[in-house]
Write a protein that holds these residues in place. Structure first.
Motif, PDB file in Angstrom:
ATOM      1  N   ILE A  40      32.932  96.791  60.062  1.00 14.60           N
ATOM      2  CA  ILE A  40      32.747  96.047  61.306  1.00 14.60           C
ATOM      3  C   ILE A  40      32.121  94.692  61.014  1.00 14.60           C
ATOM      4  CG2 ILE A  40      31.257  95.931  63.336  1.00 14.60           C
ATOM      5  CD1 ILE A  40      31.872  98.702  63.991  1.00 14.60           C
ATOM      6  N   ARG A  82      34.709  92.468  59.221  1.00 15.29           N
ATOM      7  CA  ARG A  82      35.780  92.012  60.104  1.00 15.29           C
ATOM      8  C   ARG A  82      35.251  91.124  61.222  1.00 15.29           C
ATOM      9  NH1 ARG A  82      40.455  96.128  61.668  1.00 15.29           N
ATOM     10  NH2 ARG A  82      41.230  94.129  62.388  1.00 15.29           N
ATOM     11  N   PHE A  83      34.031  91.394  61.680  1.00 16.35           N
ATOM     12  CA  PHE A  83      33.466  90.537  62.712  1.00 16.35           C
ATOM     13  C   PHE A  83      33.222  89.132  62.162  1.00 16.35           C
ATOM     14  CE2 PHE A  83      29.932  88.770  65.205  1.00 16.35           C
ATOM     15  CZ  PHE A  83      30.508  88.833  66.467  1.00 16.35           C
ATOM     16  N   LEU A 135      37.485  96.832  66.187  1.00 17.63           N
ATOM     17  CA  LEU A 135      36.486  96.994  65.144  1.00 17.63           C
ATOM     18  C   LEU A 135      35.928  98.414  65.121  1.00 17.63           C
ATOM     19  CD1 LEU A 135      34.445  93.670  65.338  1.00 17.63           C
ATOM     20  CD2 LEU A 135      36.165  94.320  63.662  1.00 17.63           C
ATOM     21  N   GLN A 155      38.449 100.711  63.564  1.00 13.19           N
ATOM     22  CA  GLN A 155      38.466 100.514  62.115  1.00 13.19           C
ATOM     23  C   GLN A 155      37.278 101.222  61.466  1.00 13.19           C
ATOM     24  OE1 GLN A 155      40.587  99.258  60.092  1.00 13.19           O
ATOM     25  NE2 GLN A 155      39.416  98.992  58.201  1.00 13.19           N
TER      26      GLN A 155
END
Length: 501
Positions: A19, A22-23, A284, A287
């Motif tokens: 997270i 990807r964030f 997210l 994921q």
């Protein structure tokens, strides 16, 4: 409840780092939408729509197969050796083919003027594929700190390289055109620098995982390899069809867009891609959940009454994504500033549709455990192909009239159908006592609250009044959930301290 605690811990470490990574990567969206033109952003989206397809081919389900076969104590030690050798050979062959035919693939996505984009993308895919098993090994061996470090460092390097190429280099080259940067910087590469930054990230990630990657021994078990391929082959088909559902609509939008020109079609691709990213919270979380859940589910399958654990996991999952849906949908007029190009705000109307679609996808991932633990992965391929067929049909029929709105609805019906089919089929083959009626009610109530808020906004009151009403609805939904599931929440390790059973 120990199973839930275990999954929560794995999701926190492995999924939490994903997270964060990807964030951080998603934070590039405001920057890129502000820096790149709408057309350039669309070109970038087309490149990154094709990459996931090729990732499926390069990794051919080896990650899931590794978790499946590494759990076998008798052969676990040779699984990584065999899978890694197979991956090295296949990656070398496939990368060579992509580089040799880069003109064809670049033309396929409408970037025939920049075949070098695809060459760089091919090497990104290659290094990502080689890193995939090393990441899987870290997860299986329970080494979350290094896993998190590598993921986050890679993303930070990517962000730094993008900003350097797009913002710093042009200024240096303008001031000193004869200097080192001025000599090598080419403004005509444009969005290609985003791809080059990703390539730097992929190479660095591989180097950071070199110790894990090269821990394999030159020992290839042909019999085991055949079993792995038989298990993973349906996952390749399922993954390939899944990418049709997830990213192929960008290319279909470019092909069949009602826009008058090629440039206008690419602009619409950029609008849709930017708005798609506003489903960030749900995406997210899904994921993160997948990163923690896959090894967890396989290990639970060997214990007693795993179905009860799966049902409880599903309950908490649906509650979480329902809350996330409301957080984004009720405050969309705030989230829109994530997209810095106001011209792309015209696509915001598709965001609630995409949020619901991703909710369905997350539930499907939960449901898919039935065919993975029973070795019926061909069922997953069939279900995904059903979704792919729906995606292709709806987009083919309606994109020429409704543009990217058709893509959003195609995604909705695709994932919705996959969820329903997997549930019905799974309950026959591997019954799990899901609280189906209750979970459907949770989602329907969340959708109804969004509808009430949308109707309230038609009164055109002050924006702060709208936000206050949205917070009220979100608070009421949270209280409702806590009241209904009070006993479950009371058993949780941290939250339970504040809730009486």
């Amino acid at each position: 409840m120990s199973g839930i605690k275990q999954l929560a811990g794995q999701t926190l470490w492995y999924g939490g780092s994903s997270i964060a990574a990807r964030f951080l990567n998603y934070l590039l969206t405001p920057y890129l939408t502000a820096t790149l033109s709408g057309v350039a952003y669309g070109e970038m989206s087309l490149v990154y729509a094709l990459i996931p397809f090729l990732n499926i081919i390069f990794t051919y389900g080896l990650e899931t197969a590794f978790f499946r076969f590494a759990s076998d104590k008798e052969r676990g030690s040779s699984v990584y050796d065999t899978a890694t050798i197979s991956l090295i050979v296949s990656t070398a062959v496939l990368t060579t083919l992509l580089v040799l035919f880069n003109d064809f693939f670049a033309g396929l996505i409408g970037l025939q003027e920049h075949p070098e984009y695809f060459t760089w993308a091919a090497f990104i895919i290659a290094f990502d594929a080689l890193s995939s098993l090393a990441f899987a090994k870290l997860r299986f061996d329970g080494r979350p700190i290094k896993f998190a470090m590598v993921r986050i460092v890679g993303i930070l390097v990517n962000i730094g390289a993008v900003v350097f190429f797009l913002s710093v280099c042009p200024k240096i080259a303008e001031k000193d055109p004869e200097g080192f940067i001025g000599t090598f910087y080419d403004p005509n590469i444009g969005v290609g620098y985003v791809i080059l930054a990703n390539l730097i990230q992929a190479v660095l990630t591989f180097l950071l995982l070199a110790k894990e990657f090269f821990s394999f021994r030159l020992r290839f078990n042909a019999t085991l390899w055949k079993e792995i391929i038989i298990y993973s082959a349906p996952l390749i088909l399922a993954g390939f069809a899944g990418m049709i559902n997830e990213t192929f609509d960008r290319m279909m939008l470019r092909w069949w867009s009602p826009a008058a020109t090629e440039e206008a079609a690419k602009f619409e691709v950029g609008v849709y891609s930017a708005c798609y990213k506003l489903s960030i919270l749900i995406t997210l979380f899904i994921q993160a959940f997948r990163m923690g859940a896959e090894p967890f589910f396989f290990k639970q399958a060997q214990g007693q009454a795993p179905q009860k654990v799966y049902a409880r996991v599903m309950k908490f999952f649906v509650i979480t994504i329902s809350l996330m849906f409301l957080v984004v949908a009720l405050f969309l007029d705030v989230w829109k500033y994530f997209i810095q190009n106001p011209e792309q705000w015209e696509g915001l109307r598709v965001v609630p549709i995409l949020l619901l679609a991703n909710m369905f996808l997350g539930i499907y991932y939960n449901l898919s455990i039935w065919y993975k633990v029973t070795n019926k992965t061909s069922a997953g391929a069939r279900i995904t192909f059903i979704g792919a067929g729906i995606t292709l049909l709806i987009n083919f029929l309606f994109i020429p009239t409704y543009s990217y709105v058709a893509c959003a609805w195609a995604t909705f019906f695709c994932y919705g159908s996959m969820m329903v089919v997997s549930y019905i089929w799974g309950q026959r083959a591997y019954p799990v006592p899901y609280a189906t009626k209750k979970l459907v009610a949770f989602m329907v109530i969340a959708l109804a609250l969004y509808g009430i808020h949308a109707a309230f906004q038609l009164l055109e009151l002050n924006v702060w009044i709208n936000h206050a009403f949205g917070l009220l609805l979100l608070g009421l939904y949270t209280l409702f959930i806590v009241n209904v599931e009070r006993k479950e929440f009371a058993r949780l390790p941290v939250v339970g301290r504040f809730i009486s059973a």
